[in-house]
Design an enzyme around this catalytic site. Structure first.
Site, short mmCIF file in Angstrom:
data_model
loop_
_atom_site.label_atom_id
_atom_site.label_comp_id
_atom_site.label_asym_id
_atom_site.label_seq_id
_atom_site.Cartn_x
_atom_site.Cartn_y
_atom_site.Cartn_z
CB CYS A 1 63.31 20.67 64.62
SG CYS A 1 64.49 20.01 63.44
CG HIS B 1 65.24 18.10 68.17
ND1 HIS B 1 63.88 17.92 68.02
CD2 HIS B 1 65.78 17.95 66.94
CE1 HIS B 1 63.61 17.66 66.75
NE2 HIS B 1 64.75 17.68 66.07
CD GLU C 1 62.87 17.96 71.53
OE1 GLU C 1 63.28 19.13 71.46
OE2 GLU C 1 62.57 17.29 70.52
N1 GLN Z 1 61.65 17.96 58.43
C1 GLN Z 1 62.53 18.99 58.86
C2 GLN Z 1 63.95 18.77 58.36
O1 GLN Z 1 64.28 17.69 57.95
C3 GLN Z 1 62.52 19.12 60.36
C4 GLN Z 1 63.09 17.94 61.06
C5 GLN Z 1 62.70 17.88 62.49
O2 GLN Z 1 61.79 18.56 62.94
N2 GLN Z 1 63.35 17.03 63.25
O3 GLN Z 1 64.76 19.66 58.37
#
Ligand code: GLN
Length: 570
Positions: A414, A543, A545
């Site tokens: 992410c 994600h 994970e």
């Molecule tokens: N801050 C980034 C976004 O909003 C990544 C979000 C995250 O890592 N969950 O896109």
């Protein structure tokens, strides 16, 4: 009979108030309710999910639900530093990290109906009140709020067609905020009838070092507290550092009227994945089957197969040929719970790779390019996980550059995906000022920004991409190899920013490969470097994970650990 009639007419003639969902029959579904006493954080979710797993192994359909005391509607706004990671379900529900424990233990995808908070319950009651659904009655904690709780449980039973619903009550018996849940479960036991609701008290046996022996008093008092609510446990799980002695188990048994064979020692184990096997050996699963009269639904052959598969997995925990260290950069390094699913994913990949993975936590707040060698010199791989905001991003970019240039296996998640794009744009594509609009809203080179389609709904609070989405995989890439040639995979998202489509060509021309994409829109979801340039450099906008399971480790983690082993051996 009285109860059934009362469903239809909640008039002044009767005090019974048992709202049932359409099509629900009382007494058909079995329920297991798990309560915590003495203190929280003892692993109610681990106990409950392990027991649910044992029943699922036997061919039963199970549905867990966590009842949270807090007033938030979901966990989306909770600070992971205080409350642990936000676990996102496939349907986009943002929940407590415990839902992750259930998904992993049961190898089962859950939905919003598996998660309730006081906020959701009260909000439903207030909506009904405004709609005039209570027919002029004064709306009360009992029976209306408790009625709403029972409604949620029964709706879950109907929707999931579960043979057994596992209810975990958050917090500890005696907390004001979960008292109405306990009362609702007492009512549920009464209404569903004998043999339908099994209650478990999870308690704690102290062993003060100065005394050098286990003491059961706190446990006894805690269980007594539960009994004051009108709930008599059928089964007691005693958390303790060491195996609970027979004497202490006997004491607890005598004081609670719970037969000794149902007072279970849940002492510390090297891994939570060893618990189901121990519970099986102690016969807890058969006790539950017997008490809930589930014998007729059991498939013994399936049970034996599942038990063996689990045994093979769990017997490999703690045994390994390889030893590697993976660095994990993170802002919330003080609280490991904020990265629970990442830690679990690495554990699953350890077993799959016959390795021990040591995690080196790296706080990137104060590091810059000059410090990176010192910090990453001794790791065999690195993960840059998700995150929000500016703090620590410069240090993350420096770490990614080091990993890219030094052939250090890299997995970006992410924010770690977005930072890898920025690093590549700056240091390879010559876009020196490349940035994310999250970090610098005025950047002239927004390689990461909010997409136009999302901008339209911004302001309505709906601009976070949440939940499961399909990801199309480009054949012939590392991603395709990791996912066994799958053309598309399903993964979970929780983010706001994306690779800006205006820069995709430039990034690709510079050598970055986008190997996972949205099916229709120009949304980039996996990036990688060619194998002849770097042994393992991959990142995901989603994600990974959140979908790793003990017997099915998420391929990107499994690949990272394999690459770390290969690097160490080279
Ligand atoms: N801050 C980034 C976004 O909003 C990544 C979000 C995250 O890592 N969950 O896109």
């Amino acid at each position: 009979m009285d109860l059934l009639r009362s469903v239809k007419d909640s008039t002044d003639e009767t005090e019974f108030y048992t709202p049932l969902p359409e099509g629900y029959t009382l007494g058909q579904t079995k329920y297991v309710a798990v309560f915590g006493t003495v203190m929280s954080g003892l692993g109610k979710g681990i106990f409950s999910s392990s027991l649910a797993k044992l029943l699922k192994d036997k061919g039963l359909t199970v549905a867990p639900i966590k009842l949270e005391g807090y007033l938030n509607i979901d966990s989306g706004t909770l600070n992971p530093f205080r409350h642990g990671e936000v676990f996102v379900l496939d349907d986009g529900m943002e929940t407590d990290m415990d839902l992750g424990t259930y998904e992993r233990m049961l190898d089962q995808d859950l939905v919003g109906a598996n998660f309730a908070t006081s906020g959701q319950i009260f909000s439903a009651v207030l909506d009904k009140e405004r709609a005039g659904s209570y027919l002029g009655r004064d709306v009360q904690m009992i029976p209306h709020v408790t009625g709403e709780v029972k409604m949620r449980l029964r709706e879950l039973a109907l929707q999931s067609e579960a043979d057994v619903v596992f209810i975990e009550v958050g917090g500890t018996v005696g907390d004001i905020e979960n008292a109405f849940y306990i009362e609702a479960l007492r009512e549920l036991s009464y209404e569903e009838g004998e043999g339908s609701v099994l209650c478990v008290a999870l308690t704690y046996v102290l062993s003060p070092p100065t005394l050098g022996e286990q003491k059961s008093k706190a446990a006894q008092l805690g269980i007594k507290r539960l009994m004051e609510f009108g709930i008599h446990p059928h089964l007691i799980a005693c958390r303790a550092e060491d195996r609970v002695t027979d004497k202490v188990r006997q004491k607890i048994s005598i004081y609670t009227n719970v037969p000794l064979k149902r007072v279970f020692s849940m002492h510390d184990l090297p891994s939570i994945y060893l618990l189901p096997q121990i519970m099986r050996e102690e016969g807890l699963d058969s006790e539950v089957v017997q008490l809930l009269n589930l014998g007729g639904l059991i498939n013994s052959a399936e049970d034996a197969r599942n038990a063996q598969a689990w045994q093979e997995f769990s017997s490999r925990i703690g045994k390994h040929t390889h030893d590697v260290t993976v660095g994990v950069t993170g802002k919330y390094t003080a609280l490991r719970d904020s990265y629970a699913s990442i830690i679990k994913s690495l554990e699953h990949s350890e077993v799959a790779n016959d390795a021990k993975v040591h995690i080196k936590w790296i706080d990137t707040t104060d590091i810059d390019a000059a410090d990176v060698v010192g910090v990453l010199g001794d790791v065999d791989g690195i993960i840059v996980p998700g995150g929000f905001g500016v703090r620590g991003t410069a240090g993350k970019i420096a770490c990614i550059q080091y990993a890219r240039v030094n052939n250090l296996p890299y997995l970006g998640i992410c924010l770690g995906f977005q930072m890898a794009v920025i690093e590549y744009a700056r240091n390879v594509c010559g876009l020196d000022l490349a940035d994310s609009t999250e970090i610098d809203p005025d950047t002239q080179t927004p390689v990461i920004s909010v997409l136009p389609e999302q901008k339209k709904i911004e302001g309505l609070g709906g601009n976070m991409r949440l939940g499961g989405q399909d990801v199309m995989i480009t054949p012939g890439t590392l991603a395709a190899e990791l996912f066994d040639g799958a053309k598309h995979i399903r993964q979970r998202f929780r983010h706001r920013y994306e690779v800006d489509p205006d820069y995709i060509e430039q990034l690709e021309a510079g050598g970055l490969i986008f190997s996972g994409r949205h099916g229709e829109h120009r949304i980039m979801q996996i990036l990688e470097l060619p194998r002849d340039v770097h042994p393992y450099f991959v990142a995901a906008q989603f994600h990974p994970e959140l979908t790793s399971r003990p017997l099915r480790p998420q391929p990107m983690f499994k690949g990272l650990v394999r690459a770390a082993i290969e690097r160490k051996q080279a």
